[in-house]
Each structure stands twice: as structure tokens, then as C-alpha cells.
Design a protein around this motif. Structure first.
Motif, PDB file in Angstrom:
ATOM      1  N   GLY A  28       2.379  -3.522  11.672  1.00 51.91           N
ATOM      2  CA  GLY A  28       3.482  -2.562  11.758  1.00 51.91           C
ATOM      3  C   GLY A  28       3.100  -1.239  11.140  1.00 51.91           C
ATOM      4  N   ASP A  29       2.088  -0.624  11.704  1.00 51.11           N
ATOM      5  CA  ASP A  29       1.575   0.636  11.176  1.00 51.11           C
ATOM      6  C   ASP A  29       0.780   1.346  12.265  1.00 51.11           C
ATOM      7  OD1 ASP A  29       0.981   2.035   8.336  1.00 51.11           O
ATOM      8  OD2 ASP A  29      -0.711   2.267   9.713  1.00 51.11           O
ATOM      9  N   SER A  30       1.028   2.641  12.418  1.00 54.08           N
ATOM     10  CA  SER A  30       0.422   3.396  13.524  1.00 54.08           C
ATOM     11  C   SER A  30      -1.103   3.310  13.557  1.00 54.08           C
ATOM     12  CB  SER A  30       0.772   4.882  13.412  1.00 54.08           C
ATOM     13  OG  SER A  30       2.127   5.043  13.206  1.00 54.08           O
ATOM     14  N   HIS A  31      -1.719   3.264  12.389  1.00 47.23           N
ATOM     15  CA  HIS A  31      -3.180   3.419  12.348  1.00 47.23           C
ATOM     16  C   HIS A  31      -3.954   2.106  12.428  1.00 47.23           C
ATOM     17  CE1 HIS A  31      -1.574   7.287  11.209  1.00 47.23           C
ATOM     18  NE2 HIS A  31      -2.606   7.742  11.893  1.00 47.23           N
ATOM     19  N   THR A  32      -3.292   1.109  12.999  1.00 46.95           N
ATOM     20  CA  THR A  32      -3.927  -0.193  13.212  1.00 46.95           C
ATOM     21  C   THR A  32      -5.137  -0.069  14.131  1.00 46.95           C
ATOM     22  OG1 THR A  32      -1.754  -1.167  12.910  1.00 46.95           O
ATOM     23  CG2 THR A  32      -3.414  -2.579  13.891  1.00 46.95           C
ATOM     24  N   SER A  69      -6.906  12.651   5.018  1.00 46.78           N
ATOM     25  CA  SER A  69      -6.053  11.700   5.745  1.00 46.78           C
ATOM     26  C   SER A  69      -6.034  12.030   7.235  1.00 46.78           C
ATOM     27  CB  SER A  69      -4.653  11.699   5.134  1.00 46.78           C
ATOM     28  OG  SER A  69      -4.130  13.014   5.121  1.00 46.78           O
ATOM     29  N   ASN A  70      -5.023  11.542   7.960  1.00 42.89           N
ATOM     30  CA  ASN A  70      -5.084  11.615   9.421  1.00 42.89           C
ATOM     31  C   ASN A  70      -3.938  12.365  10.094  1.00 42.89           C
ATOM     32  OD1 ASN A  70      -2.975   9.726   9.138  1.00 42.89           O
ATOM     33  ND2 ASN A  70      -4.463   8.063   9.065  1.00 42.89           N
ATOM     34  N   ARG A  71      -2.930  12.764   9.325  1.00 40.73           N
ATOM     35  CA  ARG A  71      -1.797  13.451   9.962  1.00 40.73           C
ATOM     36  C   ARG A  71      -1.442  14.721   9.192  1.00 40.73           C
ATOM     37  NH1 ARG A  71       2.155   8.664  12.347  1.00 40.73           N
ATOM     38  NH2 ARG A  71       0.899   8.522  14.231  1.00 40.73           N
ATOM     39  N   CYS A  91      -1.248  10.455   1.507  1.00 46.76           N
ATOM     40  CA  CYS A  91      -1.344  10.473   2.973  1.00 46.76           C
ATOM     41  C   CYS A  91       0.054  10.576   3.560  1.00 46.76           C
ATOM     42  CB  CYS A  91      -2.046   9.211   3.466  1.00 46.76           C
ATOM     43  SG  CYS A  91      -1.977   9.043   5.245  1.00 46.76           S
ATOM     44  N   LEU A  92       0.974   9.807   2.979  1.00 45.43           N
ATOM     45  CA  LEU A  92       2.345   9.775   3.497  1.00 45.43           C
ATOM     46  C   LEU A  92       3.366  10.065   2.405  1.00 45.43           C
ATOM     47  CD1 LEU A  92       4.195   9.103   5.917  1.00 45.43           C
ATOM     48  CD2 LEU A  92       4.034   6.708   5.278  1.00 45.43           C
ATOM     49  N   ALA A  93       2.915  10.011   1.144  1.00 48.62           N
ATOM     50  CA  ALA A  93       3.772  10.377   0.006  1.00 48.62           C
ATOM     51  C   ALA A  93       5.042   9.540  -0.070  1.00 48.62           C
ATOM     52  CB  ALA A  93       4.094  11.866   0.060  1.00 48.62           C
ATOM     53  N   GLY A 111      -8.771  10.209   0.176  1.00 45.51           N
ATOM     54  CA  GLY A 111      -8.279   8.837   0.243  1.00 45.51           C
ATOM     55  C   GLY A 111      -7.763   8.544   1.626  1.00 45.51           C
ATOM     56  N   SER A 112      -6.932   7.496   1.755  1.00 42.16           N
ATOM     57  CA  SER A 112      -6.265   7.051   2.990  1.00 42.16           C
ATOM     58  C   SER A 112      -7.109   6.049   3.773  1.00 42.16           C
ATOM     59  CB  SER A 112      -5.894   8.217   3.910  1.00 42.16           C
ATOM     60  OG  SER A 112      -6.967   8.563   4.747  1.00 42.16           O
ATOM     61  N   CYS A 113      -6.471   5.483   4.810  1.00 40.39           N
ATOM     62  CA  CYS A 113      -7.173   4.498   5.647  1.00 40.39           C
ATOM     63  C   CYS A 113      -8.190   5.160   6.560  1.00 40.39           C
ATOM     64  CB  CYS A 113      -6.180   3.671   6.453  1.00 40.39           C
ATOM     65  SG  CYS A 113      -5.127   4.641   7.542  1.00 40.39           S
ATOM     66  N   THR A 114      -8.151   6.483   6.657  1.00 40.21           N
ATOM     67  CA  THR A 114      -9.166   7.197   7.444  1.00 40.21           C
ATOM     68  C   THR A 114     -10.436   7.371   6.623  1.00 40.21           C
ATOM     69  OG1 THR A 114      -7.315   8.497   8.259  1.00 40.21           O
ATOM     70  CG2 THR A 114      -9.501   9.212   8.932  1.00 40.21           C
ATOM     71  N   ASP A 148       0.797  -1.230   0.000  1.00 40.98           N
ATOM     72  CA  ASP A 148       0.000   0.000   0.000  1.00 40.98           C
ATOM     73  C   ASP A 148       0.836   1.290   0.000  1.00 40.98           C
ATOM     74  OD1 ASP A 148       0.875  -0.388   2.609  1.00 40.98           O
ATOM     75  OD2 ASP A 148      -1.122  -0.534   3.497  1.00 40.98           O
ATOM     76  N   HIS A 149       1.879   1.351   0.832  1.00 43.25           N
ATOM     77  CA  HIS A 149       2.571   2.628   1.008  1.00 43.25           C
ATOM     78  C   HIS A 149       3.313   3.091  -0.249  1.00 43.25           C
ATOM     79  CE1 HIS A 149       1.696   1.729   5.163  1.00 43.25           C
ATOM     80  NE2 HIS A 149       2.197   2.869   5.560  1.00 43.25           N
ATOM     81  N   ILE A 150       4.022   2.161  -0.900  1.00 47.16           N
ATOM     82  CA  ILE A 150       4.912   2.593  -1.987  1.00 47.16           C
ATOM     83  C   ILE A 150       4.276   2.447  -3.367  1.00 47.16           C
ATOM     84  CG2 ILE A 150       7.066   2.185  -0.732  1.00 47.16           C
ATOM     85  CD1 ILE A 150       5.984  -0.408  -3.229  1.00 47.16           C
ATOM     86  N   GLY A 189      -4.124   2.946  -2.976  1.00 45.65           N
ATOM     87  CA  GLY A 189      -2.879   2.947  -2.202  1.00 45.65           C
ATOM     88  C   GLY A 189      -2.923   4.056  -1.165  1.00 45.65           C
ATOM     89  N   CYS A 190      -1.831   4.179  -0.402  1.00 42.47           N
ATOM     90  CA  CYS A 190      -1.765   5.228   0.627  1.00 42.47           C
ATOM     91  C   CYS A 190      -1.599   6.609  -0.003  1.00 42.47           C
ATOM     92  CB  CYS A 190      -0.595   4.968   1.562  1.00 42.47           C
ATOM     93  SG  CYS A 190      -0.768   3.462   2.534  1.00 42.47           S
ATOM     94  N   SER A 191      -0.888   6.649  -1.118  1.00 42.38           N
ATOM     95  CA  SER A 191      -0.767   7.875  -1.906  1.00 42.38           C
ATOM     96  C   SER A 191      -0.284   9.050  -1.078  1.00 42.38           C
ATOM     97  CB  SER A 191      -2.108   8.160  -2.591  1.00 42.38           C
ATOM     98  OG  SER A 191      -2.061   9.328  -3.362  1.00 42.38           O
ATOM     99  N   GLY A 214       5.798  18.312   6.754  1.00 44.29           N
ATOM    100  CA  GLY A 214       6.406  17.480   5.714  1.00 44.29           C
ATOM    101  C   GLY A 214       5.719  16.147   5.476  1.00 44.29           C
ATOM    102  N   ARG A 215       4.584  15.902   6.078  1.00 45.58           N
ATOM    103  CA  ARG A 215       3.915  14.596   5.992  1.00 45.58           C
ATOM    104  C   ARG A 215       3.574  14.215   4.542  1.00 45.58           C
ATOM    105  NH1 ARG A 215       2.407   9.663   8.462  1.00 45.58           N
ATOM    106  NH2 ARG A 215       0.407   9.032   7.621  1.00 45.58           N
ATOM    107  N   GLN A 216       3.234  15.215   3.721  1.00 47.79           N
ATOM    108  CA  GLN A 216       2.745  14.870   2.390  1.00 47.79           C
ATOM    109  C   GLN A 216       3.815  15.030   1.302  1.00 47.79           C
ATOM    110  OE1 GLN A 216      -1.223  17.053   2.739  1.00 47.79           O
ATOM    111  NE2 GLN A 216      -1.882  15.072   1.943  1.00 47.79           N
TER     112      GLN A 216
HETATM  113  S1  SF4 Z   1      -3.180   5.580   4.406  1.00 48.31           S
HETATM  114 FE1  SF4 Z   1      -1.685   6.799   5.538  1.00 48.31          FE
HETATM  115  S2  SF4 Z   1      -2.022   6.391   7.687  1.00 48.31           S
HETATM  116 FE2  SF4 Z   1      -3.077   4.822   6.507  1.00 48.31          FE
HETATM  117  S3  SF4 Z   1      -1.662   3.102   6.397  1.00 48.31           S
HETATM  118 FE3  SF4 Z   1      -1.322   4.358   4.586  1.00 48.31          FE
HETATM  119  S4  SF4 Z   1       0.259   5.830   5.120  1.00 48.31           S
HETATM  120 FE4  SF4 Z   1      -0.471   4.914   7.032  1.00 48.31          FE
END
Ligand code: SF4
Length: 470
Positions: free
Chosen positions: A131-135, A431-433, A413-415, A348-351, A66-68, A409-411, A437-439
Motif C-alpha cells: 500500500g505505497d506508491s513506490h512499490t 527523495s522522489n517527489r 520525504c513525506l514529512a 534518505g528515502s526509499c529512492t 516507516d512513515h510516522i 525512516g521516511c522522514s 507541500g510534499r515535505q
Molecule cells: S521514503 Fe517516501 S516515497 Fe518511500 S515509502 Fe517512505 S514516504 Fe513513500
């Protein structure tokens, strides 16, 4: 009174998974479901190989990418060589260990916290780690879901257990009823604004009350997703008929009589009517407006009809944080947040990358065209979400309004993929953060809000009250 009536859900689930108490005072906790992705798992697999240990429960471990993953084209090999290498490493590691991998050609790939629920992998009463904060997202079903670091990913792969300190439980009752144009995202942003980004440290948040009861599972996922942004170790909603209905017929849900037995067990896990809590908080849902963050953490938000806070008017202890936020965000204290110009919008994002989010955003998109000069992305949370949205014609609604319809994908949200802000661009984001520099740009600025509010900002080219559009 039956003993269950006085216990909360965390106590029931925790005790059911406790293997033993450790000398450190922590509990060795069995983990029912382990979700992995390409960013935090490679080192964990390498450590396992070094120790010559197999994955203990491959059948309880599921992977996705998802992330990359790029969102323009996911054709193999991926255009970014490093991303392709990471994807291949995950393919190898999962194949070698007998772990199911929902890759780009599976039809089920997506953000890990979107696919777990939609596949029925996430179920009430489970302990879940990733292994992800938003579990914490998965708590929407009444499970205990923990974000973990890479060495803990190794531990779970090797033993299916974690050493955990038992959190205290704070019950948060959201009373009343949400007005039109006010969403789950606004509820959780308001909770974090009220309790602070560190207010939940050491706690699990139990979300309850009429507003939460009336929410769909997808809305509850949005609320639980951001528990971690309020400092809580996890967040959950007690299982109810909404939970059971959502899980019926999902690919990994039990079937037939086994489903009925499971549903009975799931419902028995809800906190009892006389359950005790370490803390209780109430929030008036009637009073909530659409929220927008203006600063550099998710607690720095205002209602869309409010003005930005003035540092000289806040208590001494809070002033430095406000000044740091203003120095980065370059916004003017005391001005209304509505009207703040945006350069980019991200839905988008998991939120907020689920089908109900896209439906609400599309309602807004139908009312106009993306403002000139605004780059507007819509990134479905999973291939399932994308398929459903395309069947409903939402992709066409977005395209007709001038949004870019991307692959899941995460796109931004975290770039960690090519979707990045450039320079000091301001992004309205679902997104959630909103960290510095998050994006993807060290100077890029993020305003968090609901997907419908993001769509409204895209059309207006500025922060706008979605209640005036719908
Ligand atoms: S969408 Fe954002 S917060 Fe959710 S898993 Fe992906 S990078 Fe982490």
C-alpha cells in the motif's frame, strides 16, 4: 527458436501468477509477497475484522513502520501520541494475524522498500504488492511490484490476490556509460524528463542496455523506484548475475541447493533475445549530466549545467504547466539552476537511502563543511543501513561536516513525522517527489537530485555541480 526466447519477463511472470481472467477483462493475479506499513494497513485490517475474515497468507505478509516514525529518538512510547497509537495498532494487527513485524526493536526496521530487498524477501519473478506508491522499487530484481490502495490492501490480506489489468511493456535501453558524478538518480530523472510524468500510463517499464547492465542492485532499485513518477504501473530490470549475487546469503533467500535451483529459475525469467515490446525507447547515457528538478513534478528537471526553461519558448500545450511551477517555486526562468540557494538538505528515502548512496554522499561530505544556515539531514533507509554506515564510520564523516545523523525512516520525504520544511524553505532532496507541500510545509519547495548532489548543495548552500567537487 524456444518459445521463451520471444517472451518478455512481464509476460512470463504475469502468466505464472494468473489465477483466471475476470469478466471485467482484468486478471485475478496471485500475489507472492505483501508488504505492509502503519499508514495504509489499519483500515484494511478493520475491514477484514468487520467481514470476519482472517489474513489468508500471513507467511507471505511482512510489516514495518516507516512513515510516522521519528528520526531523532525512537524510544517508546514515541513522543507523538498519534504516531505511538499507529505503531501500537500495527503491532496488534500483525500479532493477531501471525504476520512478521520488523518493528523498532527488531534490528531490521526501515523504509518498506529498503528492507524488502536487503532481507532477501524481494526475489525475481515474484508478484509484490504494498500500500505505497513506490512499490515499483522491487522491480529491480525482475519482479512485478505494484503500489496499491487501502481497499486493495484489504483484498490482498483476505485473498492474496489482486484484480489487475495487464500493462503493456515499454523497453527503455540506456546506452553508453555514465560519467563520474552521474548516478542512477540522474538516469531516471532524465527518462521521466524525456517521456513525461504521464508518458508511462498503461505501461510497465523494462529498463535495459549497457548502463542498466552495469548497475548494482541498489542503483537499479533507485531507477525502478521512480517508475511510478513517470506514470508507469511498474518497472523492472531483467535478473542477471548481479541479481543472483546480491541475493546469495540474505536472511530470506533460499539456501544451499535450493538457492542454486532458484537462481536457475530466476535467470530463466529474463526477457528473451527475440522478445517483443509494445514500445521501445533509447536514451544516451554518455550524454547525461547530474539532474536537478526545478518545478513541481519530477519531469520538470534540467541538467545542473543548464538554464531553467523559458515559458514563452515552449509549445503552447506545455506553457501552463511551466507557469504554474514558476508561480510556486518562485525561480527565475532562463537562469542557471546551479547557484540556486538551499535552506535544507535531505539525504534518505526509499529512492536513495541505501548504503551506496550514503557512501557517495560521504565522499562529498569529506571535502568540506555544511554551509552556515543550512540544515542538513542524513536519514538511513533502514537499521541495517545505519549499522553498516556506522561500522564504516560514515556517521562520523557526516557529523564532522555538520550534517545531522538520524535514525531510519521516511522522514522528510513525506514529512509524516516531525521532520518538516518550514514556510517557503528550499530543500535539496534525494527523495522522489517534488509536489507542492510534499515535505511538510504547504509552501516548501523541493529540488530532487542524487545524494551526492544533495551533499554538494549542503556544503555550498546552493545547487552545485558535484563533478566539480569529486
Ligand atoms: S521514503 Fe517516501 S516515497 Fe518511500 S515509502 Fe517512505 S514516504 Fe513513500
Amino acid at each position: 527458436m524456444p518459445p521463451d526466447a520471444t517472451r518478455n519477463l512481464l509476460d512470463k511472470v504475469w502468466d505464472a501468477h494468473a489465477v483466471r481472467e475476470l469478466p471485467s477483462g482484468q486478471t485475478q493475479l496471485f500475489i507472492g509477497l505483501h508488504l505492509i506499513h502503519e499508514v495504509t494497513s489499519p483500515q484494511a485490517f478493520a475491514m477484514l475484522r468487520e467481514m470476519e475474515l482472517p489474513v489468508r497468507f500471513p507467511e507471505r505478509t511482512f510489516a514495518t513502520v516507516d512513515h510516522i516514525i521519528p528520526t531523532r529518538s525512537q524510544k517508546r512510547p514515541l513522543a507523538d501520541e498519534l504516531a505511538e497509537q499507529m505503531l501500537q495498532a500495527l503491532e496488534r494487527n500483525t500479532a493477531d494475524s501471525g504476520i512478521t513485524f520488523f518493528g523498532p526493536s527488531s534490528g531490521h526496521q526501515g523504509v518498506v522498500h529498503v528492507i524488502g530487498p536487503e532481507l532477501g524477501l524481494t526475489q525475481p519473478g515474484m508478484t509484490i504488492a504494498c500500500g505505497d506508491s513506490h512499490t515499483s522499487t522491487h522491480g529491480a530484481f525482475g519482479s512485478m511490484a505494484f503500489g496499491i490502495g487501502t481497499s486493495q490492501v484489504r483484498d490482498v490480506l483476505a485473498t492474496q490476490c489482486l484484480a489487475m489489468a495487464r500493462p503493456r511493456v515499454r523497453r527503455i535501453d540506456v546506452t553508453g556509460k555514465l560519467a563520474g558524478g552521474v548516478y542512477a538518480k540522474d538516469v531516471i530523472l532524465a527518462i521521466i524528463r524525456q517521456l513525461g510524468v504521464e508518458g508511462g500510463v498503461g505501461f510497465a517499464y523494462e529498463y535495459a542496455g549497457p548502463v542498466i547492465d552495469a548497475m548494482t542492485i541498489e542503483e537499479r532499485l533507485t531507477v525502478c523506484n521512480m517508475s511510478i513518477e513517470g506514470g508507469a504501473r511498474c518497472g523492472y530490470v531483467n535478473p542477471d548475475a548481479v541479481t543472483v549475487d546480491y541475493l546469495r546469503g540474505r536472511p530470506y533467500s533460499p539456501r544451499g541447493a535450493a538457492f542454486d535451483r532458484a537462481a536457475k529459475y530466476w535467470l530463466s525469467l529474463a526477457s528473451g533475445p527475440a522478445a517483443s515490446y509494445d514500445d521501445r525507447v533509447e536514451l544516451d547515457g554518455n550524454a547525461l549530466a547530474p539532474s536537478v528538478t526545478w518545478g513541481i513534478n519530477p519531469g520538470q528537471s534540467v541538467g545542473v549545467d543548464e538554464r531553467l526553461p523559458v515559458p514563452s519558448a515552449v509549445p503552447d500545450g506545455e506553457r501552463a504547466a511551466l507557469e504554474e511551477a514558476y508561480a510556486f517555486m518562485q525561480l527565475e526562468p532562463g537562469t542557471p539552476i546551479a547557484g540556486t540557494k538551499v535552506d535544507v538538505t535531505f539525504i534518505g528515502s526509499c529512492t536513495n537511502g541505501r548504503i551506496s548512496d550514503l557512501r557517495e554522499a560521504a565522499r562529498v561530505a569529506r571535502t568540506g563543511k555544511v554551509a552556515s544556515g543550512v540544515k542538513a539531514l542524513v536519514v538511513p533507509g533502514s537499521q541495517e543501513v545505519a549499522k553498516q554506515a556506522e561500522e564504516e564510520g560514515l556517521d562520523e564523516v557526516f557529523r564532522a561536516a555538520g550534517f545531522e545523523w538520524r535514525k531510519p525512516g521516511c522522514s522528510m520525504c513525506l514529512a509524516m513525522n516531525p521532520d518538516k520544511l518550514v514556510g517557503p524553505q528550499i530543500c535539496a532532496s534525494s527523495s522522489n517527489r517534488n509536489f507542492k507541500g510534499r515535505q511538510g510545509s504547504p509552501t516548501g519547495r523541493t529540488l530532487l537530485m542524487s545524494p551526492a548532489m544533495v551533499a554538494a548543495a549542503a556544503l555550498a548552500g546552493a545547487v552545485t555541480d558535484v563533478r566539480e567537487v569529486l
